[in-house]
Write a protein that holds these residues in place. Sequence first.
Motif, PDB file in Angstrom:
ATOM      1  N   ALA A 149      54.924  34.178  79.441  1.00  0.00           N
ATOM      2  CA  ALA A 149      54.442  33.883  78.092  1.00  0.00           C
ATOM      3  C   ALA A 149      54.416  32.380  77.813  1.00  0.00           C
ATOM      4  CB  ALA A 149      55.303  34.599  77.049  1.00  0.00           C
ATOM      5  N   VAL A 150      55.513  31.691  78.088  1.00  0.00           N
ATOM      6  CA  VAL A 150      55.579  30.261  77.767  1.00  0.00           C
ATOM      7  C   VAL A 150      54.731  29.434  78.740  1.00  0.00           C
ATOM      8  CG1 VAL A 150      57.112  28.267  77.571  1.00  0.00           C
ATOM      9  CG2 VAL A 150      57.825  30.475  76.642  1.00  0.00           C
ATOM     10  N   LEU A 151      54.859  29.678  80.039  1.00  0.00           N
ATOM     11  CA  LEU A 151      54.075  28.899  81.019  1.00  0.00           C
ATOM     12  C   LEU A 151      52.564  29.094  80.851  1.00  0.00           C
ATOM     13  CD1 LEU A 151      56.229  29.022  84.268  1.00  0.00           C
ATOM     14  CD2 LEU A 151      55.831  27.092  82.739  1.00  0.00           C
ATOM     15  N   PRO A 152      52.063  30.330  80.660  1.00  0.00           N
ATOM     16  CA  PRO A 152      50.623  30.457  80.397  1.00  0.00           C
ATOM     17  C   PRO A 152      50.177  29.716  79.140  1.00  0.00           C
ATOM     18  CG  PRO A 152      51.504  32.567  81.036  1.00  0.00           C
ATOM     19  CD  PRO A 152      52.676  31.644  80.861  1.00  0.00           C
ATOM     20  N   PHE A 153      51.008  29.710  78.101  1.00  0.00           N
ATOM     21  CA  PHE A 153      50.655  28.958  76.898  1.00  0.00           C
ATOM     22  C   PHE A 153      50.571  27.461  77.201  1.00  0.00           C
ATOM     23  CE2 PHE A 153      52.058  26.272  73.391  1.00  0.00           C
ATOM     24  CZ  PHE A 153      51.030  26.506  72.492  1.00  0.00           C
ATOM     25  N   LEU A 154      51.548  26.931  77.940  1.00  0.00           N
ATOM     26  CA  LEU A 154      51.531  25.500  78.265  1.00  0.00           C
ATOM     27  C   LEU A 154      50.335  25.143  79.138  1.00  0.00           C
ATOM     28  CD1 LEU A 154      55.333  24.820  78.844  1.00  0.00           C
ATOM     29  CD2 LEU A 154      53.930  24.145  76.890  1.00  0.00           C
ATOM     30  N   ARG A 155      49.984  26.029  80.095  1.00  0.00           N
ATOM     31  CA  ARG A 155      48.789  25.786  80.913  1.00  0.00           C
ATOM     32  C   ARG A 155      47.539  25.760  80.039  1.00  0.00           C
ATOM     33  NH1 ARG A 155      50.675  29.908  84.110  1.00  0.00           N
ATOM     34  NH2 ARG A 155      52.206  29.096  85.550  1.00  0.00           N
ATOM     35  N   TRP A 156      47.440  26.719  79.124  1.00  0.00           N
ATOM     36  CA  TRP A 156      46.298  26.772  78.210  1.00  0.00           C
ATOM     37  C   TRP A 156      46.243  25.520  77.338  1.00  0.00           C
ATOM     38  CZ3 TRP A 156      46.529  26.865  72.817  1.00  0.00           C
ATOM     39  CH2 TRP A 156      45.317  27.104  72.162  1.00  0.00           C
TER      40      TRP A 156
END
Length: 166
Positions: free
Chosen positions: A66-73
């Motif tokens: 959840a957090v890593l995909p948000f940061l990538r986005w």
Amino acid sequence: MTVSKKLLIEGEREILTVRTHVKALFGAVLVLVLAAGAGGYAAAVTDGLVRTVVIVVALVVIVWWAVLPFLRWFTWTYTVTNRRLVEQKGLLTRTGRIIPLTRINDVSYEKHLLDRVLGCGTLIVHDASEQAGLQIRDVPHVEDVHRQLTSLVLEAHQPTATDEQI
């Protein structure tokens, strides 16, 4: 997050900056809700070491999916200037791809049914290089971006007064 001013060349100005549509985060939000709910429930009905393990597992799942995909986005942007198209991405290591507008041969877009409902689409940019065309998925208001980019590409391909004198 726009392109840094120190990366702009003389006479260059930023036209627009986009990142993918928020629909790219639907899976991450679903994982966040499910992991937080299941982890909270399991932590409430257990105690001791099992509770600690449940909390740690839930936190790892939330951070990883959840957090890593948000940061990538959040850190993956596409910027159109009056001279080039700039793709920038990366959390710790920033990478990028720059395509001068004069090298772009074709700009097209496609919208599937869900894209039409959500107001986004895929922008496809082909340039005069050996690399595959750049596909920018889930671009919000893809028709507007397509129109602006096409206009800038056509403008970049027009001969200038100095080119005609030569």
